[in-house]
Scaffold this active site. Structure first.
Site, PDB file in Angstrom:
ATOM      1  N   HIS A   1     -13.807   8.209   3.871  1.00 34.69           N
ATOM      2  CA  HIS A   1     -13.128   7.803   3.650  1.00 34.69           C
ATOM      3  C   HIS A   1     -10.882   8.411   4.172  1.00 34.69           C
ATOM      4  O   HIS A   1     -10.856   7.777   5.511  1.00 34.69           O
ATOM      5  CB  HIS A   1     -12.245   7.256   1.892  1.00 34.69           C
ATOM      6  CG  HIS A   1     -10.676   6.886   2.393  1.00 34.69           C
ATOM      7  ND1 HIS A   1      -9.545   7.358   1.549  1.00 34.69           N
ATOM      8  CD2 HIS A   1      -9.990   5.407   2.614  1.00 34.69           C
ATOM      9  CE1 HIS A   1      -8.976   6.829   1.316  1.00 34.69           C
ATOM     10  NE2 HIS A   1      -8.572   5.570   2.148  1.00 34.69           N
TER      11      HIS A   1
ATOM     12  N   HIS B   1      -4.031   7.070  -5.057  1.00 34.21           N
ATOM     13  CA  HIS B   1      -5.344   7.783  -4.779  1.00 34.21           C
ATOM     14  C   HIS B   1      -5.616   8.820  -5.279  1.00 34.21           C
ATOM     15  O   HIS B   1      -4.939   9.667  -6.330  1.00 34.21           O
ATOM     16  CB  HIS B   1      -4.983   8.557  -3.060  1.00 34.21           C
ATOM     17  CG  HIS B   1      -4.357   7.115  -1.960  1.00 34.21           C
ATOM     18  ND1 HIS B   1      -3.624   6.620  -2.410  1.00 34.21           N
ATOM     19  CD2 HIS B   1      -5.253   6.174  -1.560  1.00 34.21           C
ATOM     20  CE1 HIS B   1      -2.837   6.201  -1.430  1.00 34.21           C
ATOM     21  NE2 HIS B   1      -4.628   5.187  -1.404  1.00 34.21           N
TER      22      HIS B   1
ATOM     23  N   HIS C   1       0.840  -0.864   0.040  1.00 33.62           N
ATOM     24  CA  HIS C   1       0.251   0.355   0.153  1.00 33.62           C
ATOM     25  C   HIS C   1       0.621   1.317   0.110  1.00 33.62           C
ATOM     26  O   HIS C   1       0.627   2.143  -0.836  1.00 33.62           O
ATOM     27  CB  HIS C   1      -0.776   0.018   1.293  1.00 33.62           C
ATOM     28  CG  HIS C   1      -1.801   0.943   1.179  1.00 33.62           C
ATOM     29  ND1 HIS C   1      -1.665   2.196   2.243  1.00 33.62           N
ATOM     30  CD2 HIS C   1      -2.731   1.745   0.438  1.00 33.62           C
ATOM     31  CE1 HIS C   1      -2.326   3.192   1.743  1.00 33.62           C
ATOM     32  NE2 HIS C   1      -3.903   2.528   1.085  1.00 33.62           N
TER      33      HIS C   1
ATOM     34  N   HIS D   1      -9.427   7.258   8.012  1.00 32.89           N
ATOM     35  CA  HIS D   1      -7.911   7.219   8.405  1.00 32.89           C
ATOM     36  C   HIS D   1      -7.481   8.288   9.565  1.00 32.89           C
ATOM     37  O   HIS D   1      -7.240   7.160  10.629  1.00 32.89           O
ATOM     38  CB  HIS D   1      -7.766   7.820   6.757  1.00 32.89           C
ATOM     39  CG  HIS D   1      -7.328   7.066   5.925  1.00 32.89           C
ATOM     40  ND1 HIS D   1      -5.885   5.288   6.852  1.00 32.89           N
ATOM     41  CD2 HIS D   1      -8.140   6.642   5.061  1.00 32.89           C
ATOM     42  CE1 HIS D   1      -6.284   4.714   5.337  1.00 32.89           C
ATOM     43  NE2 HIS D   1      -7.533   4.961   4.883  1.00 32.89           N
TER      44      HIS D   1
ATOM     45  N   HIS E   1     -11.215  -0.602   3.806  1.00 29.67           N
ATOM     46  CA  HIS E   1     -11.730  -0.437   2.609  1.00 29.67           C
ATOM     47  C   HIS E   1     -12.376  -1.206   2.261  1.00 29.67           C
ATOM     48  O   HIS E   1     -12.887  -1.722   1.216  1.00 29.67           O
ATOM     49  CB  HIS E   1     -10.031  -0.693   2.465  1.00 29.67           C
ATOM     50  CG  HIS E   1      -9.372   0.930   1.583  1.00 29.67           C
ATOM     51  ND1 HIS E   1     -10.022   1.288   0.717  1.00 29.67           N
ATOM     52  CD2 HIS E   1      -8.500   1.343   2.822  1.00 29.67           C
ATOM     53  CE1 HIS E   1      -9.283   2.368   0.790  1.00 29.67           C
ATOM     54  NE2 HIS E   1      -8.701   2.297   1.937  1.00 29.67           N
TER      55      HIS E   1
ATOM     56  N   HIS F   1      -7.175  -0.415  -4.604  1.00 31.21           N
ATOM     57  CA  HIS F   1      -8.057  -1.223  -2.970  1.00 31.21           C
ATOM     58  C   HIS F   1      -8.402  -2.172  -3.610  1.00 31.21           C
ATOM     59  O   HIS F   1      -8.542  -3.112  -3.186  1.00 31.21           O
ATOM     60  CB  HIS F   1      -9.165  -0.006  -2.637  1.00 31.21           C
ATOM     61  CG  HIS F   1      -7.177   0.804  -1.846  1.00 31.21           C
ATOM     62  ND1 HIS F   1      -7.193   1.921  -3.174  1.00 31.21           N
ATOM     63  CD2 HIS F   1      -6.992   1.301  -0.844  1.00 31.21           C
ATOM     64  CE1 HIS F   1      -6.802   2.734  -1.783  1.00 31.21           C
ATOM     65  NE2 HIS F   1      -6.223   1.996  -1.570  1.00 31.21           N
TER      66      HIS F   1
ATOM     67  N   PHE G   1      -1.324   7.348   4.475  1.00 27.52           N
ATOM     68  CA  PHE G   1      -0.818   6.609   3.875  1.00 27.52           C
ATOM     69  C   PHE G   1      -0.033   5.727   4.119  1.00 27.52           C
ATOM     70  O   PHE G   1      -0.160   4.162   3.156  1.00 27.52           O
ATOM     71  CB  PHE G   1      -0.796   7.001   2.308  1.00 27.52           C
ATOM     72  CG  PHE G   1      -2.241   7.022   2.161  1.00 27.52           C
ATOM     73  CD1 PHE G   1      -3.610   6.930   3.072  1.00 27.52           C
ATOM     74  CD2 PHE G   1      -2.705   8.245   1.024  1.00 27.52           C
ATOM     75  CE1 PHE G   1      -4.696   7.057   1.959  1.00 27.52           C
ATOM     76  CE2 PHE G   1      -3.992   8.805   0.622  1.00 27.52           C
ATOM     77  CZ  PHE G   1      -5.686   7.938   1.489  1.00 27.52           C
TER      78      PHE G   1
END
Ligand code: C2O
Length: 497
Positions: A257, A126, A105, A261, A284, A135, A271
């Site tokens: 989203h 992203h 990732h 996070h 996800h 994803h 990330f």
């Protein structure tokens, strides 16, 4: 035909800028990894043996069902925690090792690899139309590997049902400090019974649970229904070979989203490290579920892209047979072909639209500015509201040239109202999840450039704004982490068919 490898990149670049033939994002060259430091070396383990991912001819007879994380039984939790534990105890250099999984990732989002054929362009999954399919691939392989580790081909990941009232806290399976599913870097003050806060950055004391839940559901409605009526608004904007990262994220990516996070913290809030927390996969999984739900909602054009630059974008992953595979977006547009569906649970946000009518009273003291502007305080900007040629056209607010340092949490709110009134309605938020570090010399700076698109039609109608006239857009910077320098280049309302 044989093309000199030296001139190939130049040729490809020419093709792209001439607009004759854009191209899909190609698989990265894993031998050219540029880690930013030893501590965050997240290069993907390389292999010279790469095979193409193969879909079955038809979906399997019985589909696996991904369950809601708060509804599973003890047996499931034991099984999942055990699989993750096995993954964590593999030798570090094993491609299935949990950290190696997490690195995949990091590697696809921090400029660790450049785009194949475009050595000056980083590869980023992203903030564009790659977000959902990439994803989905990532979770698919992770799930298959977990299943392999416990000898259960039918194993499925859970989904964190954060879009329902019952799922708005960290699911209990992730809160046991002795479990492989636990991560001790999460924000301590967001432990259950604290519930998710989609709307405010200080979401610590949830003194009014009912109001908070309702506010969250209204956000969900806006990003799934009223603000997501075109493919681009939901899936994100095009990102092709040779493009920089100035595309737009879809409505769910840029809001729910990001919030989740950042709210979960601290591994999850960047990330670079987020996939080191097992909860990432459940987060996800629900994002992936949103893609499925969105396709089935009434109203608007809710189909996937049929652009081959999207369908043929390709990535590399280690699979459950310990094989490095090349998989394309077209391989993952249908979850049934991958063998899974989601458990059906009630969808509360469908009946919880935002209260837009009449808007809310806003300070009229914000200064009226021309763009570009450094967004260090709230500002007002005049925009034209174009006349629609067809009823079916969707009004889209485009905020362009949003420039900032990618290591900073950048967030601002967008309100829209009529030009002669101080009443405005919330149109959406720009919320950027930072990267922790950045490789040296990436285009000479840490600056990134993004674009925000927000569906506006319902808001225009409910506020009874005059088409062909002007509207006033208010941008309000919000920051919980000190200085946030962000520049906004341009704003316009465009019509999309
Ligand atoms: Cu790839 Cu939610 O991040």
């Amino acid at each position: 035909m044989h093309i000199n490898p030296v001139i190939l990149p130049a040729l490809l670049w020419l093709y792209t800028i001439s607009g004759i033939t854009a191209m899909p994002i190609g698989t990265p060259d894993l031998s050219h990894c540029q880690p930013f430091s030893n501590e965050t070396n997240c290069c993907i383990i390389n292999s010279t043996n790469i095979v193409d991912f193969k879909l079955p001819d038809k979906p399997p007879e019985t589909l696996r069902v991904r369950p809601a994380a708060h509804l599973v039984d003890k047996e499931y939790i034991l099984k999942y925690a055990n699989a993750t534990k096995l993954m964590k105890s593999l030798p570090f250099n094993h491609p299935w090792n949990f950290i190696q999984q997490a690195n995949v990732h990091c590697a696809y989002c921090d400029g660790i690899y450049n785009q194949s054929n475009f050595p000056n362009m980083t590869l980023e999954v992203h903030g564009s139309w790659l977000f959902f399919p990439w994803h989905r691939m990532y979770l698919h392989f992770h799930e298959k590997i977990l299943g392999k580790l416990i000898g259960d081909e039918n194993f499925t990941l859970p989904f964190w049902n954060w879009d329902s009232a019952e799922g708005m806290e960290i699911p209990s399976m992730y809160t046991d400090a002795n479990s492989s599913l636990f991560d001790n870097t999460r924000w301590k003050n967001h432990k259950p019974p604290n519930i998710l806060n989609y709307g405010f950055l200080d979401g610590r004391s949830n003194n009014n649970m009912t109001r908070q839940i309702e506010a969250n559901l209204r956000v969900m409605y806006r990003i799934m229904v009223s603000g997501a009526k075109t493919t681009e608004l939901f899936l994100g904007g095009p990102y092709r070979a040779g493009d920089d990262e100035s595309s737009s994220a879809g409505s769910v990516e840029i809001e729910a989203h990001s919030y989740i996070h950042l709210w979960t913290g601290d591994d999850m809030s960047s990330f670079t490290t987020s996939a080191r927390d097992a909860i990432f996969y459940a987060h996800h999984s629900n994002i992936d579920r949103m893609w499925e739900l969105w396709k089935g909602l009434p109203g608007g054009k809710r189909s996937s892209y049929n652009d081959t630059d999207w369908l043929d974008s390709a990535f590399l992953f280690w699979d459950e047979n310990l094989q490095l595979v090349r998989i394309r977006v077209r391989d993952v547009v249908d979850t049934k072909m991958l063998g899974y569906v989601y458990q059906e649970v009630p969808i509360q946000w469908l009946s919880t639209p935002p209260k837009v009518r009449d808007g809310e009273e806003m300070s009229s003291a914000f200064s009226l500015v021309e763009l570009p502007v450094m967004l260090d305080s709230a500002v007002n900007i005049n925009v034209e509201l174009p006349e629609r040629k067809m009823e079916s056209m969707e009004e889209v607010l485009v905020v362009d040239g949003i420039e900032f340092d990618a290591r900073v949490h950048v967030v601002f709110d967008v309100y829209v109202g009529g030009s002669g009134t101080s009443r405005k309605a919330f149109a959406g938020r720009f919320d950027h999840v930072p990267v922790k570090k950045w490789k040296k010399g990436a285009i000479g700076t840490l600056l990134v450039r993004k674009r925000l698109v927000l569906g506006l039609t319902d808001l225009v109608e409910e506020l009874r704004l005059e088409r062909g006239g002007r509207a006033l857009v208010t941008l309000i910077p919000r920051s919980d982490r000190g200085v946030m320098k962000v520049k906004v280049g341009a704003i316009s309302v465009q019509l999309s068919t």
